[in-house]
Write a protein that holds these residues in place. Structure first.
Motif, PDB file in Angstrom:
ATOM      1  N   ALA A   1       0.670  -1.030   0.059  1.00 52.23           N
ATOM      2  CA  ALA A   1       0.141   0.073   0.074  1.00 52.23           C
ATOM      3  C   ALA A   1       0.858   1.177   0.147  1.00 52.23           C
ATOM      4  CB  ALA A   1      -1.121  -0.031   1.251  1.00 52.23           C
ATOM      5  N   ALA A   2       1.846   1.284   0.908  1.00 53.71           N
ATOM      6  CA  ALA A   2       2.581   2.462   0.872  1.00 53.71           C
ATOM      7  C   ALA A   2       3.687   2.671  -0.600  1.00 53.71           C
ATOM      8  CB  ALA A   2       3.652   2.354   2.212  1.00 53.71           C
ATOM      9  N   ASP A   3       4.163   1.491  -0.995  1.00 49.64           N
ATOM     10  CA  ASP A   3       4.814   1.659  -2.100  1.00 49.64           C
ATOM     11  C   ASP A   3       3.865   2.012  -3.328  1.00 49.64           C
ATOM     12  OD1 ASP A   3       6.973   0.466  -0.850  1.00 49.64           O
ATOM     13  OD2 ASP A   3       6.713  -1.570  -1.650  1.00 49.64           O
ATOM     14  N   ARG A   4       2.704   1.591  -3.310  1.00 50.96           N
ATOM     15  CA  ARG A   4       1.673   2.257  -4.761  1.00 50.96           C
ATOM     16  C   ARG A   4       1.537   3.644  -4.180  1.00 50.96           C
ATOM     17  NH1 ARG A   4       0.377  -3.171  -3.835  1.00 50.96           N
ATOM     18  NH2 ARG A   4      -1.355  -2.601  -2.279  1.00 50.96           N
ATOM     19  N   GLU A   5       1.427   4.141  -3.029  1.00 47.23           N
ATOM     20  CA  GLU A   5       0.920   5.531  -2.816  1.00 47.23           C
ATOM     21  C   GLU A   5       2.354   6.204  -3.161  1.00 47.23           C
ATOM     22  OE1 GLU A   5       0.382   8.384   1.082  1.00 47.23           O
ATOM     23  OE2 GLU A   5      -0.791   6.261   1.026  1.00 47.23           O
ATOM     24  N   ARG A   6       3.589   5.777  -2.754  1.00 53.53           N
ATOM     25  CA  ARG A   6       4.729   6.480  -3.257  1.00 53.53           C
ATOM     26  C   ARG A   6       4.984   6.566  -4.856  1.00 53.53           C
ATOM     27  NH1 ARG A   6       7.719   2.952  -1.379  1.00 53.53           N
ATOM     28  NH2 ARG A   6       7.736   3.593   0.772  1.00 53.53           N
ATOM     29  N   GLY A   7       4.519   5.584  -5.409  1.00 51.87           N
ATOM     30  CA  GLY A   7       4.585   5.557  -6.905  1.00 51.87           C
ATOM     31  C   GLY A   7       5.766   4.946  -7.695  1.00 51.87           C
ATOM     32  N   MET A   8       5.587   4.670  -8.767  1.00 53.20           N
ATOM     33  CA  MET A   8       6.794   4.036  -9.556  1.00 53.20           C
ATOM     34  C   MET A   8       8.174   4.581  -9.635  1.00 53.20           C
ATOM     35  SD  MET A   8       5.346   1.273 -12.328  1.00 53.20           S
ATOM     36  CE  MET A   8       3.849   1.584 -12.760  1.00 53.20           C
ATOM     37  N   PRO A   9       7.794   6.138 -10.007  1.00 51.04           N
ATOM     38  CA  PRO A   9       9.112   6.969 -10.070  1.00 51.04           C
ATOM     39  C   PRO A   9       9.866   6.951  -8.850  1.00 51.04           C
ATOM     40  CG  PRO A   9       7.356   7.793 -11.440  1.00 51.04           C
ATOM     41  CD  PRO A   9       6.762   6.821 -10.519  1.00 51.04           C
TER      42      PRO A   9
ATOM     43  N   ASP B   1      18.047  -5.336   0.496  1.00 48.57           N
ATOM     44  CA  ASP B   1      17.421  -4.118   0.109  1.00 48.57           C
ATOM     45  C   ASP B   1      17.091  -3.993  -1.195  1.00 48.57           C
ATOM     46  OD1 ASP B   1      17.364  -3.260   3.081  1.00 48.57           O
ATOM     47  OD2 ASP B   1      18.973  -1.939   2.685  1.00 48.57           O
ATOM     48  N   VAL B   2      18.039  -4.367  -2.041  1.00 48.16           N
ATOM     49  CA  VAL B   2      17.732  -4.377  -3.410  1.00 48.16           C
ATOM     50  C   VAL B   2      16.645  -5.329  -3.873  1.00 48.16           C
ATOM     51  CG1 VAL B   2      18.733  -4.808  -5.719  1.00 48.16           C
ATOM     52  CG2 VAL B   2      20.072  -3.616  -4.055  1.00 48.16           C
ATOM     53  N   LEU B   3      16.772  -6.357  -3.252  1.00 49.61           N
ATOM     54  CA  LEU B   3      15.639  -7.599  -3.727  1.00 49.61           C
ATOM     55  C   LEU B   3      14.371  -6.861  -3.166  1.00 49.61           C
ATOM     56  CD1 LEU B   3      15.311 -10.283  -4.851  1.00 49.61           C
ATOM     57  CD2 LEU B   3      15.707 -11.380  -2.535  1.00 49.61           C
ATOM     58  N   ALA B   4      14.227  -6.311  -2.007  1.00 49.81           N
ATOM     59  CA  ALA B   4      12.970  -5.925  -1.784  1.00 49.81           C
ATOM     60  C   ALA B   4      12.430  -4.780  -2.553  1.00 49.81           C
ATOM     61  CB  ALA B   4      13.083  -5.268  -0.316  1.00 49.81           C
ATOM     62  N   TRP B   5      13.182  -3.725  -2.860  1.00 50.15           N
ATOM     63  CA  TRP B   5      12.856  -2.869  -3.947  1.00 50.15           C
ATOM     64  C   TRP B   5      12.554  -3.161  -5.373  1.00 50.15           C
ATOM     65  CZ3 TRP B   5      10.845   1.634  -2.461  1.00 50.15           C
ATOM     66  CH2 TRP B   5      11.343   2.186  -1.139  1.00 50.15           C
ATOM     67  N   LEU B   6      13.326  -4.297  -5.627  1.00 47.54           N
ATOM     68  CA  LEU B   6      12.991  -4.971  -6.928  1.00 47.54           C
ATOM     69  C   LEU B   6      11.389  -5.456  -6.974  1.00 47.54           C
ATOM     70  CD1 LEU B   6      14.088  -5.519  -9.732  1.00 47.54           C
ATOM     71  CD2 LEU B   6      15.071  -7.557  -8.933  1.00 47.54           C
ATOM     72  N   ALA B   7      11.346  -6.164  -5.941  1.00 47.07           N
ATOM     73  CA  ALA B   7       9.965  -6.900  -5.549  1.00 47.07           C
ATOM     74  C   ALA B   7       8.896  -5.907  -5.581  1.00 47.07           C
ATOM     75  CB  ALA B   7      10.068  -7.800  -4.423  1.00 47.07           C
ATOM     76  N   SER B   8       9.081  -4.625  -4.906  1.00 49.00           N
ATOM     77  CA  SER B   8       8.180  -3.501  -5.154  1.00 49.00           C
ATOM     78  C   SER B   8       7.919  -3.128  -6.303  1.00 49.00           C
ATOM     79  CB  SER B   8       8.698  -2.403  -4.086  1.00 49.00           C
ATOM     80  OG  SER B   8       7.793  -1.329  -4.282  1.00 49.00           O
TER      81      SER B   8
ATOM     82  N   LEU C   1       4.469  -2.928 -11.033  1.00 50.65           N
ATOM     83  CA  LEU C   1       3.934  -3.351 -12.464  1.00 50.65           C
ATOM     84  C   LEU C   1       3.017  -4.345 -12.898  1.00 50.65           C
ATOM     85  CD1 LEU C   1       7.761  -2.992 -13.650  1.00 50.65           C
ATOM     86  CD2 LEU C   1       6.119  -1.425 -14.220  1.00 50.65           C
ATOM     87  N   GLY C   2       2.699  -5.110 -11.791  1.00 48.16           N
ATOM     88  CA  GLY C   2       1.838  -6.125 -11.890  1.00 48.16           C
ATOM     89  C   GLY C   2       2.563  -7.182 -12.676  1.00 48.16           C
ATOM     90  N   LEU C   3       3.887  -7.436 -12.480  1.00 50.55           N
ATOM     91  CA  LEU C   3       4.770  -8.433 -12.952  1.00 50.55           C
ATOM     92  C   LEU C   3       5.299  -9.368 -11.890  1.00 50.55           C
ATOM     93  CD1 LEU C   3       6.517  -6.276 -15.680  1.00 50.55           C
ATOM     94  CD2 LEU C   3       4.614  -7.684 -16.125  1.00 50.55           C
ATOM     95  N   SER C   4       5.724 -10.663 -12.371  1.00 45.06           N
ATOM     96  CA  SER C   4       6.176 -11.557 -11.301  1.00 45.06           C
ATOM     97  C   SER C   4       7.701 -11.710 -11.487  1.00 45.06           C
ATOM     98  CB  SER C   4       5.627 -13.025 -11.919  1.00 45.06           C
ATOM     99  OG  SER C   4       6.380 -13.988 -11.433  1.00 45.06           O
ATOM    100  N   LEU C   5       8.327 -11.698 -10.531  1.00 47.35           N
ATOM    101  CA  LEU C   5       9.989 -12.049 -10.625  1.00 47.35           C
ATOM    102  C   LEU C   5      10.133 -13.348 -11.084  1.00 47.35           C
ATOM    103  CD1 LEU C   5      11.018  -9.938  -7.310  1.00 47.35           C
ATOM    104  CD2 LEU C   5      11.524  -9.359  -9.783  1.00 47.35           C
ATOM    105  N   GLU C   6       9.354 -14.318 -10.619  1.00 49.40           N
ATOM    106  CA  GLU C   6       9.558 -15.634 -11.033  1.00 49.40           C
ATOM    107  C   GLU C   6       9.637 -15.810 -12.426  1.00 49.40           C
ATOM    108  OE1 GLU C   6       6.716 -19.176 -10.012  1.00 49.40           O
ATOM    109  OE2 GLU C   6       8.226 -18.829  -8.347  1.00 49.40           O
ATOM    110  N   ASP C   7       8.477 -14.976 -13.500  1.00 46.96           N
ATOM    111  CA  ASP C   7       8.564 -15.243 -14.695  1.00 46.96           C
ATOM    112  C   ASP C   7       9.520 -14.546 -15.152  1.00 46.96           C
ATOM    113  OD1 ASP C   7       6.009 -16.373 -14.456  1.00 46.96           O
ATOM    114  OD2 ASP C   7       4.739 -14.478 -14.916  1.00 46.96           O
ATOM    115  N   ALA C   8      10.120 -13.365 -14.580  1.00 40.17           N
ATOM    116  CA  ALA C   8      11.460 -12.697 -15.091  1.00 40.17           C
ATOM    117  C   ALA C   8      12.615 -13.611 -15.093  1.00 40.17           C
ATOM    118  CB  ALA C   8      11.295 -11.199 -14.428  1.00 40.17           C
ATOM    119  N   ALA C   9      12.616 -14.269 -14.068  1.00 46.35           N
ATOM    120  CA  ALA C   9      13.705 -15.408 -13.864  1.00 46.35           C
ATOM    121  C   ALA C   9      13.810 -16.434 -14.644  1.00 46.35           C
ATOM    122  CB  ALA C   9      14.019 -15.832 -12.232  1.00 46.35           C
TER     123      ALA C   9
END
Length: 83
Positions: free
Chosen positions: A16-24, A55-62, A67-75
């Motif tokens: 919720a906080a991440d979506r409020e913050r936004g993608m940029p 930290d990098v992994l957490a922000w990448l997951a955010s 984006l509505g995408l799966s890290l599993e699909d990306a991997a």
């Protein structure tokens, strides 16, 4: 923990906080964390490197969640057709 589970946990904890913050802003935070990881790799301890990797992994997951995408699909690309 499986990567999809981790991505879901990050959404549950911070979504919720991440979506409020936004993608940029999320991309900016991710870039900052990658910089901190680079510094830890050059001059840090293993403990600091592990911290920054998390930290990098957490922000990448955010970002993936926003984006509505799966890290599993990306991997999976690296399993199916490695570049």
């Amino acid at each position: 923990m499986e990567i999809a589970e981790f991505q879901a946990l990050m959404d549950q904890l911070y979504g919720a906080a991440d979506r409020e913050r936004g993608m940029p802003s999320t991309v900016a935070w991710l870039a900052e964390e990658v910089g901190e990881l680079a510094q830890a790799v050059r001059k840090g301890t293993a403990e600091q490197q592990l911290h920054e990797l998390g930290d990098v992994l957490a922000w990448l997951a955010s970002l993936a969640n926003q984006l509505g995408l799966s890290l599993e699909d990306a991997a999976q690309r690296y399993v199916d057709t490695p570049p």
